[in-house]
Design an enzyme around this catalytic site. Structure first.
Site, PDB file in Angstrom:
ATOM      1  N   GLU A 199       0.838  -1.212   0.000  1.00  0.00           N
ATOM      2  CA  GLU A 199       0.000   0.000   0.000  1.00  0.00           C
ATOM      3  C   GLU A 199       0.866   1.254   0.000  1.00  0.00           C
ATOM      4  O   GLU A 199       0.550   2.238  -0.673  1.00  0.00           O
ATOM      5  CB  GLU A 199      -0.937   0.014   1.221  1.00  0.00           C
ATOM      6  N   ASP A 256      -4.780  -9.518  -7.856  1.00  0.00           N
ATOM      7  CA  ASP A 256      -5.017  -8.631  -8.997  1.00  0.00           C
ATOM      8  C   ASP A 256      -3.786  -7.969  -9.626  1.00  0.00           C
ATOM      9  O   ASP A 256      -3.447  -8.193 -10.792  1.00  0.00           O
ATOM     10  CB  ASP A 256      -6.072  -7.568  -8.639  1.00  0.00           C
ATOM     11  N   GLU A 296     -19.620  -4.892  -3.539  1.00  0.00           N
ATOM     12  CA  GLU A 296     -18.201  -5.266  -3.438  1.00  0.00           C
ATOM     13  C   GLU A 296     -17.926  -6.608  -4.127  1.00  0.00           C
ATOM     14  O   GLU A 296     -16.877  -6.787  -4.738  1.00  0.00           O
ATOM     15  CB  GLU A 296     -17.810  -5.323  -1.946  1.00  0.00           C
ATOM     16  N   GLU A 331     -12.435   0.090 -10.254  1.00  0.00           N
ATOM     17  CA  GLU A 331     -12.088  -0.861 -11.320  1.00  0.00           C
ATOM     18  C   GLU A 331     -13.066  -0.873 -12.484  1.00  0.00           C
ATOM     19  O   GLU A 331     -12.658  -1.078 -13.640  1.00  0.00           O
ATOM     20  CB  GLU A 331     -11.925  -2.269 -10.738  1.00  0.00           C
TER      21      GLU A 331
HETATM   22  C1  DMJ Z   1      -6.403   0.356  -5.026  1.00  0.00           C
HETATM   23  O1  DMJ Z   1      -5.676   0.669  -3.902  1.00  0.00           O
HETATM   24  C2  DMJ Z   1      -5.544  -0.329  -6.036  1.00  0.00           C
HETATM   25  O2  DMJ Z   1      -6.178  -0.282  -7.265  1.00  0.00           O
HETATM   26  C3  DMJ Z   1      -5.240  -1.746  -5.670  1.00  0.00           C
HETATM   27  O3  DMJ Z   1      -4.481  -2.411  -6.632  1.00  0.00           O
HETATM   28  C4  DMJ Z   1      -6.503  -2.502  -5.460  1.00  0.00           C
HETATM   29  N1  DMJ Z   1      -7.446  -1.837  -4.632  1.00  0.00           N
HETATM   30  C5  DMJ Z   1      -7.606  -0.430  -4.611  1.00  0.00           C
HETATM   31  C6  DMJ Z   1      -8.840   0.100  -5.278  1.00  0.00           C
HETATM   32  O4  DMJ Z   1      -9.948  -0.681  -5.214  1.00  0.00           O
END
Ligand code: DMJ
Length: 654
Positions: free
Chosen positions: A281, A421, A532, A553
């Site tokens: 993060e 992801d 979600e 997304e």
């Molecule tokens: C973001 O912090 C980034 O896109 C991460 O890769 C996945 N989740 C969140 C947004 O949903």
């Protein structure tokens, strides 16, 4: 005593390369460290007398709710709450430091008098109020460095533009093998898209509205809680929202907001914090946000901050394999893995495997180029790609857990949503970031294999010309899909290049169907806001987890599809979704997520996510802007939607 994240007069600031003259900085510091303590002592003495008076006169009433203290104390210096927080105050309004000191002393007296008049506030509250007052005072110091010139970018990079062909047209939609050779980094994007000015400006107004609430109630904290009207620190009080917003503010041309954010980073951001930070993060939001701000502005201050941060993250990589632990204490350097991964040293795929864009970019931006950072970011991917395949996991796909000490997979669950992801995303994007050159082919090959694994095993057609993205466990697909997985539409669209080969056409077709399914997650909801997660059966979807946290997304994929096809349907979808968010998220004091998207009007979750500024609003804006703004041949978004310049690379260890 001072809350982390509030500006501190005592804070030891690390030295950094400054964009401004050292002598001016020294003068400013001298004034700060000599004069401010004097003023501070005076204010403290005054408040101490008041406190004593309180003790003599009896117990204060408990009628002031704790949460209101901050607003009350901050409102005191000025009836205008924005001035009171200092974030909107023109530092030049007070001509000299002495004048502003006098104003602060007067404000301190007024604050104390107000507290006395009302006979409210415990000693702790008074002390709090004094602290906050002093914190707000620092914001109004004169001699702030001038804001750097803010110019809009067209996204023009250094790559040669495609040559006009015999008819004089540029090779729109071409690319293919040429692009892959690195000669022409043309992703096949439609050219000449003009802005929808009215809708673009509506998104810009939303950014101003949501961001000013953050400035007003939580400036310097990681996130805003709009209903509580205060901040929340989930990322170590690194000002995550400020940093996540820098590039969006820049791209939208919000000069004044950008300058305040930039100056906060320069003056108050430091990393010597006793905080167990998520390496992932912190990298995608903070390092990525600072790097993008540098790429857009050229302001060297950001590079120095990036190096300071990278040095704080570096201890996490000290494992036998170079695969980093997921958590590192920014002050002590102590690193660890989360307890819930099952065994010490076991780390999460997306978290260790999507650091290469940011660390690679850092190497290229420090002078002289320091390969150390690029190697640090690429090593975990190299190690994971070479680890023995796990049984029951289809070719091209990767389990979610990896043993960072022994270089082996420890489970057989697969997801391109939560925890998996951005691993898949970065295999593709590092190749794009490196200019699609031959040296980067290892990344493309890994992504192609992964993309084919996803297509073959995880994509399930719906019954409305759409497609869902499953996960995998116990040797077979699981028919559940995270909102997070909606990014796969955008990823396949980006990976489809010019759409020339059969393979590229298949990617684009999958992207089209997934993007449609994700739009329907919004359109089929009573609030027009997606949940979600969904489950799917018989080609239709149903709500799984009912909350919504302002995720980007779906709009991300719509953005890529619009840039690729120019089909106006995508702008219409985007507008519908934007209007729904404006209705459902907006409150008078900020934009919040929802607890249950099935209930209209919904209950709010009371958080403005920092990625709402970094990603969600940015993608909306770019859909309605000229396609030249952040052109995708010249910029590539990290997973937090921070745009990094594409630069041709000559080397990679993957
Ligand atoms: C973001 O912090 C980034 O896109 C991460 O890769 C996945 N989740 C969140 C947004 O949903």
């Amino acid at each position: 005593m001072r809350a982390e994240g509030s500006p501190s007069l005592l804070r030891a600031k690390p030295t950094s390369t400054r964009a401004y003259g050292a002598s001016k900085t020294s003068r400013r510091r001298a004034r700060r460290y000599v004069l401010l303590p004097i003023v501070g002592c005076a204010a403290w003495a005054f408040l101490f007398v008041l406190y004593k008076q309180h003790e003599v006169l009896g117990e204060p009433s408990a009628s002031t709710p704790r949460g209101d203290t901050r607003a009350a104390s901050l409102a005191t210096p000025s009836s205008d709450p924005e001035r009171a927080r200092g974030v909107h105050a023109d530092p030049r309004a007070a001509e000299t430091h002495e004048e502003s000191a006098a104003a602060a002393a007067a404000a301190a007296a007024a604050a104390a008098a107000a507290a006395d008049d009302d006979d409210e506030g415990t000693p702790e509250e008074l002390r709090d109020a004094a602290e906050k007052l002093m914190a707000s005072f620092e914001w109004t110091l004169p001699d702030e460095p001038p804001a750097p010139p803010v110019t809009r970018t067209s996204g023009a990079g250094t790559f040669p533009r495609p040559e006009p062909d015999a008819t004089g047209a540029t090779r729109t939609g071409a690319g293919g093998d040429d692009a892959r050779s690195g000669a022409v980094p043309d992703g096949g994007w439609v050219r000449g898209i003009r802005a929808d000015v009215e809708r673009r400006d509506a998104v810009r107004a939303a950014m101003v509205d949501a961001y000013e609430s953050y400035e007003k109630y939580a400036f310097g904290d990681d996130e805003l809680r709009p209903l509580a009207k205060r901040g929340k620190n989930a990322f170590g009080a690194l000002g995550a929202t400020i940093i996540d917003s820098l590039d969006t503010l820049w791209i939208m041309g919000l000069t004044e907001h950008y300058s305040r954010a930039r100056n906060w980073v320069d003056e108050f951001l430091y990393f010597d914090r006793d905080w167990e930070a998520s390496v992932f993060e912190t990298t995608i939001r903070v390092l990525g946000g600072l790097l993008a701000a540098y790429d857009l502005s050229g302001d060297e201050m950001y590079v120095a901050k990036c190096v300071e941060l990278a040095e704080r993250l570096e201890p996490a990589f000290a494992t036998p394999t170079g695969v980093p632990k997921n958590i590192v204490n920014l002050k002590t350097g102590e690193a660890k893995t989360p307890a819930w991964t099952g065994a010490p040293g076991v780390v999460v795929l997306a978290e260790f495997g999507s650091l290469a864009m940011e660390f690679g970019a850092l190497s290229e931006r420090v002078v002289p180029n320091d390969e150390k950072w690029r190697v640090l970011g690429e090593t975990p991917v190299r190690v994971a790609l070479r680890a023995p395949a796990q049984r029951h996991v289809p070719r091209g796909l990767f389990p979610l857990y990896f043993d960072s000490a022994r270089a082996r997979w420890t489970n057989d669950k697969v997801s391109v949503g939560a925890m998996g992801d951005s691993w898949y995303e970065y295999l593709l994007k590092v190749w794009v970031q490196g200019g699609r050159t031959e040296a980067m082919r290892g990344w493309l090959d890994a992504w192609t294999s992964a993309a084919d694994g996803v297509l073959k095993n995880l994509i399930v057609d719906g019954n409305d010309d759409d497609a869902f993205v499953a996960s995998w466990a116990g040797g077979g697909p699981v028919h559940e899909m995270d909102h997070l997985s909606c990014f796969v539409g955008g990823m396949f669209c980006l990976g489809s290049g010019a759409g020339v080969t059969d393979q590229e056409k298949a990617y684009l077709e999958a992207a089209r169907k997934i993007t449609r399914a994700c739009y329907k997650m919004y359109a089929d909801s009573p609030t027009f806001i997606a949940p979600e997660t969904i489950g799917f059966r018989g080609g239709a979807a149903h709500v799984g987890v009912k909350s919504n946290v302002q995720r980007p997304e779906a709009i991300e994929s719509i953005f890529y599809m619009y840039r690729k096809t120019g089909d106006e349907m995508y702008r219409e979808w985007a507008w519908e979704m934007f209007c729904a968010m404006r209705t459902q998220y907006r409150t008078e004091s900020g934009w919040t997520g929802l607890k249950d998207v099935r209930v209209n009007p919904p209950e709010r979750d009371d958080v403005t996510q920092s990625f709402f500024f970094a990603e969600t609003l940015k993608y909306f804006y770019l859909i309605f802007a000229d396609a030249d703004v952040v052109h995708l041949d010249e910029w590539v978004f990290n997973t937090e939607a921070h745009p990094l310049q594409v630069r041709a690379r000559k080397t990679s260890i993957v």
